[in-house]
Design a protein around this motif. Structure first.
Motif, PDB file in Angstrom:
ATOM      1  N   THR A   1       7.371 -11.298  -2.772  1.00  0.00           N
ATOM      2  CA  THR A   1       6.929 -10.204  -3.625  1.00  0.00           C
ATOM      3  C   THR A   1       5.508  -9.806  -3.235  1.00  0.00           C
ATOM      4  OG1 THR A   1       5.972 -11.665  -5.319  1.00  0.00           O
ATOM      5  CG2 THR A   1       8.334 -11.106  -5.526  1.00  0.00           C
ATOM      6  N   ALA A   2       5.147  -8.581  -3.580  1.00  0.00           N
ATOM      7  CA  ALA A   2       3.800  -8.098  -3.263  1.00  0.00           C
ATOM      8  C   ALA A   2       2.749  -8.949  -3.966  1.00  0.00           C
ATOM      9  CB  ALA A   2       3.672  -6.629  -3.660  1.00  0.00           C
TER      10      ALA A   2
ATOM     11  N   GLU B   1       4.626  -4.901   0.634  1.00  0.00           N
ATOM     12  CA  GLU B   1       3.353  -4.533   0.004  1.00  0.00           C
ATOM     13  C   GLU B   1       3.232  -3.031  -0.233  1.00  0.00           C
ATOM     14  OE1 GLU B   1       0.423  -8.141   1.494  1.00  0.00           O
ATOM     15  OE2 GLU B   1       0.642  -6.385   2.778  1.00  0.00           O
ATOM     16  N   SER B   2       4.034  -2.239   0.472  1.00  0.00           N
ATOM     17  CA  SER B   2       3.980  -0.785   0.288  1.00  0.00           C
ATOM     18  C   SER B   2       4.977  -0.289  -0.760  1.00  0.00           C
ATOM     19  CB  SER B   2       4.242  -0.074   1.621  1.00  0.00           C
ATOM     20  OG  SER B   2       5.547  -0.344   2.090  1.00  0.00           O
ATOM     21  N   GLY B   3       5.633  -1.217  -1.429  1.00  0.00           N
ATOM     22  CA  GLY B   3       6.537  -0.808  -2.503  1.00  0.00           C
ATOM     23  C   GLY B   3       7.926  -1.375  -2.415  1.00  0.00           C
ATOM     24  N   GLY B   4       8.206  -2.158  -1.396  1.00  0.00           N
ATOM     25  CA  GLY B   4       9.509  -2.791  -1.308  1.00  0.00           C
ATOM     26  C   GLY B   4      10.412  -2.145  -0.295  1.00  0.00           C
TER      27      GLY B   4
ATOM     28  N   THR C   1       6.207  -3.765   4.507  1.00  0.00           N
ATOM     29  CA  THR C   1       7.205  -3.053   3.715  1.00  0.00           C
ATOM     30  C   THR C   1       7.160  -3.485   2.254  1.00  0.00           C
ATOM     31  OG1 THR C   1       8.671  -2.857   5.631  1.00  0.00           O
ATOM     32  CG2 THR C   1       9.678  -2.596   3.465  1.00  0.00           C
TER      33      THR C   1
END
Length: 221
Positions: free
Chosen positions: A162-163, A140-143, A138
């Motif tokens: 954080t990503a 890594e796909s934008g938060g 979640t």
């Protein structure tokens, strides 16, 4: 003020708990009388102010006071860390395992180290790895979804993954439990000692549990 109240907590706490529900039942019985509602609300807010001033947790207003209870000069808690296939560690982001927060995660970590058998440890390890990998995807796909911005603030001191941070880690596959001991000075304004002891590693990929036997036997002795 806490010192004056502590000798009476065995009486005060149950009394507050029982009176709260008796008062609520009374309000429901006389719901058509506005005075009953006003008295109930006045008592509720008085209780809320009281626990805020005193700083003690009183049911049913658990964790509703503004200030937490003061910690002792020495505090021990249990930290859950997630480990990737290369052996790199990262402290668990409790957002991956709602509704747990720091204190509850610490309690689970302590049980995993000292109370659970290997089968229970492996079950908890699978739970953590499944949850954190889903949470990582979640992030890594934008938060997280936008609606999470409407959730109440987190009253814990933690850091969200954080990503960018997660780029440094390979696939998560293990869980490690550490015992952390922090000692502060008499003025409570500086840390005198910060120690950590590795207790248990739960490797989900290889389905193994490895204890630091010296540390665990020393604690249980």
């Amino acid at each position: 003020m806490l010192e004056y109240i502590k000798p009476f907590t065995d009486i005060v706490f149950p009394a507050v708990y029982i009176l709260f529900f008796i008062g609520t039942i009374g309000v429901l019985a006389f719901a058509n009388r506005s005075i009953a509602k006003k008295v109930w609300l006045a008592c509720f807010f008085a209780l809320l102010v009281a626990v805020t001033v005193v700083g003690m947790t009183v049911m049913p207003v658990v964790e509703m006071h503004k200030y937490s209870q003061p910690n002792s000069d020495e505090m021990t808690y249990y930290e859950v860390r997630i480990v990737d296939s290369a052996g790199n560690e990262i402290e668990l982001d409790d957002r991956a395992t709602p509704p747990m927060t720091g204190s509850r995660t610490s309690s689970v970590g302590q049980k995993m180290a000292y109370q659970y058998d290997d089968e229970e440890r492996m079950e908890m390890g699978r739970f953590y790895i499944e949850k954190v990998n889903r949470y990582r995807a979640t992030i890594e796909s934008g938060g997280p979804p936008i609606y999470t911005a409407l959730e109440p603030p987190r009253y814990v001191d933690d850091q969200q993954w954080t990503a960018e941070q997660l780029k440094n880690y390979e696939e998560f596959e293990s869980v490690r439990i550490y015992e952390r001991t922090i000692v502060v000075n008499e003025d409570n304004d500086a840390v005198e000692r910060n120690e950590e002891t590795h207790l248990v590693t739960i490797d989900i990929a290889n389905e193994t549990v490895t204890e630091n036997e010296t540390a665990i036997e020393g604690e249980q002795a």
